[in-house]
Design an enzyme around this catalytic site. Structure first.
Site, short mmCIF file in Angstrom:
data_model
loop_
_atom_site.label_atom_id
_atom_site.label_comp_id
_atom_site.label_asym_id
_atom_site.label_seq_id
_atom_site.Cartn_x
_atom_site.Cartn_y
_atom_site.Cartn_z
N ASP A 213 2.80 -0.07 0.30
CA ASP A 213 1.36 0.07 0.06
C ASP A 213 0.63 -0.26 1.36
O ASP A 213 0.51 -1.43 1.74
CB ASP A 213 0.94 -0.88 -1.08
CG ASP A 213 -0.57 -0.88 -1.31
OD1 ASP A 213 -1.30 -0.22 -0.54
OD2 ASP A 213 -1.01 -1.56 -2.26
N GLN B 196 -3.98 -1.76 3.33
CA GLN B 196 -4.56 -2.74 4.26
C GLN B 196 -3.85 -2.79 5.60
O GLN B 196 -4.22 -3.59 6.46
CB GLN B 196 -4.54 -4.14 3.62
CG GLN B 196 -5.38 -4.25 2.36
CD GLN B 196 -6.88 -4.15 2.62
OE1 GLN B 196 -7.34 -4.31 3.75
NE2 GLN B 196 -7.64 -3.88 1.58
N CYS C 198 -9.01 -8.49 -6.75
CA CYS C 198 -8.01 -7.70 -7.50
C CYS C 198 -6.60 -8.22 -7.28
O CYS C 198 -5.63 -7.46 -7.24
CB CYS C 198 -8.07 -6.21 -7.14
SG CYS C 198 -9.59 -5.44 -7.64
N HIS D 100 -1.88 -6.21 -4.82
CA HIS D 100 -3.17 -5.81 -5.39
C HIS D 100 -2.89 -5.28 -6.80
O HIS D 100 -1.81 -4.72 -7.04
CB HIS D 100 -3.74 -4.70 -4.50
CG HIS D 100 -5.14 -4.28 -4.82
ND1 HIS D 100 -5.44 -3.48 -5.90
CD2 HIS D 100 -6.31 -4.52 -4.18
CE1 HIS D 100 -6.75 -3.25 -5.90
NE2 HIS D 100 -7.29 -3.87 -4.88
N LYS E 137 -10.93 2.98 3.75
CA LYS E 137 -10.70 1.72 4.45
C LYS E 137 -10.35 1.97 5.92
O LYS E 137 -10.07 1.04 6.68
CB LYS E 137 -9.56 0.94 3.78
CG LYS E 137 -9.90 0.47 2.37
CD LYS E 137 -8.78 -0.36 1.80
CE LYS E 137 -8.86 -0.52 0.29
NZ LYS E 137 -9.98 -1.35 -0.17
#
Lengths: 404, 140
Positions: free
Chosen positions: A198, A201, A362, A121, A224
């Site tokens: 990261d 997600q 993104c 991202h 999220k």
């Protein structure tokens, strides 16, 4: 917990859009919030609001207890024994910027290299690119195999004596592909290179045990994960908890201040200057409790079933190109309709009450790699159902007909 | 100059769309047809400097001037955006620059497609209208 009772926990899902039932398939952008999270926000401001960490009065102590209890809840959720390793931030972007700026002060030197992947991202590219541009650093990019998964053998070849950090996504926000963290970890450990995972997600969709994964840094966003916007975490391992230079400073981070010398506190508070996002942090803890009550394994299982169900139905539509088809995916499917712009498909599906994402998500380097301007992305959460997918497929076919 | 003024053409379009009533599917099918029938911008004019950046759909706009007023040709990579462009070109082409600058284009709202001109819409149409007016301003 039954799906029907789960849906009742989310007041927003009951509404109509253009006289159709809302079908919310944009969960990778942000999830909806259960009533427990909404009530936590309201309760906090109705009964417990005060500034924290300083006051001697009852409300301040109560708010401080709730805030620090949220840190413990978050640590427990991620399998972290020392809750001081959980720093509350404004979200994944903020967390990555704090790491990039902190590392650039003492640790990263001109000529150093950072390894990223083609799946990243923008928020896990730009802070490192800024460092590289300002300091004469270099970014190395892990390429993708034909199935769009990471090329792990190419990854190890990118390692050099100048490699100072590996910063990599746990789950691709565009394709839903899950990174083989053990492979990243073993290479990082063998070469003694710190690594950042990261989890923006992954944390919403699967169990994440940070004491097992043991990255140097882990970041994710509350919004999220059924929590409020403007809130997230930066997890640091014991080394960086004490060694990472701070990127910002201010009230609440100090033991003593004089104009000559300031002594900072140890632990998470060193990274949390100013009045933090108290209400949202407390509500985020409720979101984590909500997920844990269902069970992260259960959430992953449910969403995997939805992905496989949708992938199977979509494979039968000849006008569709899907990207990154895989059995092991975290709640995301990216596709295009042949010869049609994603914007048109998204605009028409919105008319049927279906919320999804179109565009580059993104991830422009990945779009360039795929050779497309953008994709259409559907992404699932615990409250989505196979009936919703059936409805989506029916309307997608209709839209394809309208456009052709 | 064009035989019909801006408001007359707007009225004509409103009547055309009234036919669909609340049936948004037919309305969008019509819009898609309009998009498909839009005379394309000349390939030589479809250059990067004529792109109006929307976030998602790209719009190319070329503006000329002849005895009949402004002449607009345009294109987009998204068909619904193209349908909207077809309507705007139909209303504003062959009009004199003063009328174009003064046009409030209220027909877009009246035919129920106002959402496409919202500043938050990622299709570049609002920027396109502004660019059409800027080009007209140059010809005053």
């Amino acid at each position: 917990m039954e799906l029907s009772s789960i849906r009742q926990n989310f007041p927003i899902l009951g509404q109509k859009i253009n006289a159709c039932d809302l079908v919310y398939l944009d969960n990778a952008a942000t999830t909806q919030k259960p009533i427990a999270v909404i009530n936590a926000l309201s309760d906090y401001y109705s009964h417990n609001n005060a500034n924290i960490h300083r006051g001697v009065h009852t409300l301040s102590r109560r708010a401080t207890d709730l805030f620090e209890q949220a840190r413990k809840t978050t640590a427990q959720h991620f399998g972290v024994a020392n809750e001081q390793q959980i720093v509350f931030t404004s979200g994944t972007t903020d967390s990555i910027n704090m790491v990039a700026q902190g590392l650039s002060k003492l640790y990263l030197k001109p000529g150093d290299e950072i390894i990223l992947s083609m799946l990243e991202h923008h928020s896990n590219i730009l802070p490192w690119q800024l460092w590289a541009e300002e300091n004469g650093g270099h970014l190395k990019v892990i390429p993708l195999l034909a199935d769009h998964s990471l090329d792990y053998s190419a990854f190890e070849k990118l390692i050099s004596p100048k490699t100072k950090l590996i910063a990599i996504t746990h789950v691709s926000n565009t394709l839903g592909l899950v990174t083989d963290v053990e492979k990243i970890k073993s290479v990082a450990n063998r070469h003694n290179i710190p690594w950042l995972l990261d989890g923006a997600q992954s944390a919403p969709h699967m169990p994440v045990n940070l004491s097992v994964l043991n990255p140097d840094f882990f970041v994710c966003s509350a919004h999220k994960m059924y929590g409020p916007t403007g809130c997230g975490i930066l997890y640091l391992n014991e080394r960086w908890l004490s060694e990472l230079p701070i990127a910002k400073t201010g009230g609440g981070t100090i033991k003593t201040v004089s104009f000559e010398k300031t002594e900072y506190v140890e632990g998470a508070l060193r990274f949390e200057p100013g009045t933090p996002n108290i209400a949202d942090v407390i509500a985020f803890a409720e979101a984590l409790k909500y997920m844990d009550a269902i069970g992260m394994q259960q959430i992953f299982k449910h969403e995997s079933e939805l992905v496989q169900y949708a992938q199977t139905l979509m494979k039968e539509i000849p006008e569709i190109d899907m990207y990154g088809i895989h059995d092991h995916k975290a709640g995301v499917i990216s596709f295009n309709v042949k010869n049609q712009h994603p914007f048109d498909v998204g605009t028409l599906l919105d008319k049927y009450g279906i919320a999804l994402r179109t565009g580059h998500h993104c991830t422009q380097p990945l779009m360039k790699h795929l050779g497309v301007q953008g994709t259409i992305r559907i992404s699932f959460a615990i409250y989505n159902s196979k009936q919703e997918i059936d409805y989506f497929i029916e309307k997608l076919k209709k839209v394809i007909k309208m456009l052709s | 100059m064009a035989t019909m003024g801006i408001e007359e053409i707007e009225k004509e379009i409103i009547e055309e769309f009234d036919f669909f009533g609340d049936d948004w599917e037919s309305k969008y099918e019509h819009l898609i047809e309009l998009g498909k029938s839009l005379p394309l911008i000349a390939a030589a004019d479809k250059t990067d400097d004529k792109i109006i950046q929307g976030c998602q759909s790209r719009v190319w706009l070329n503006a000329d001037f002849d005895d009949n007023g402004m002449v607009y040709t345009a294109d987009s990579d998204a068909i619904i955006t193209k349908g909207m462009i077809a309507l705007l070109v139909r209303v504003l082409s062959h009009q004199n620059p003063t009328d174009i600058i003064r046009a409030n284009l209220s027909f877009i709202d009246k035919i129920g497609l106002k959402e496409h001109l919202s500043p938050t819409r990622a299709n570049g149409l609002l920027s396109m209208v502004n660019q059409m007016k800027k080009e007209a301003l140059k010809r005053l």
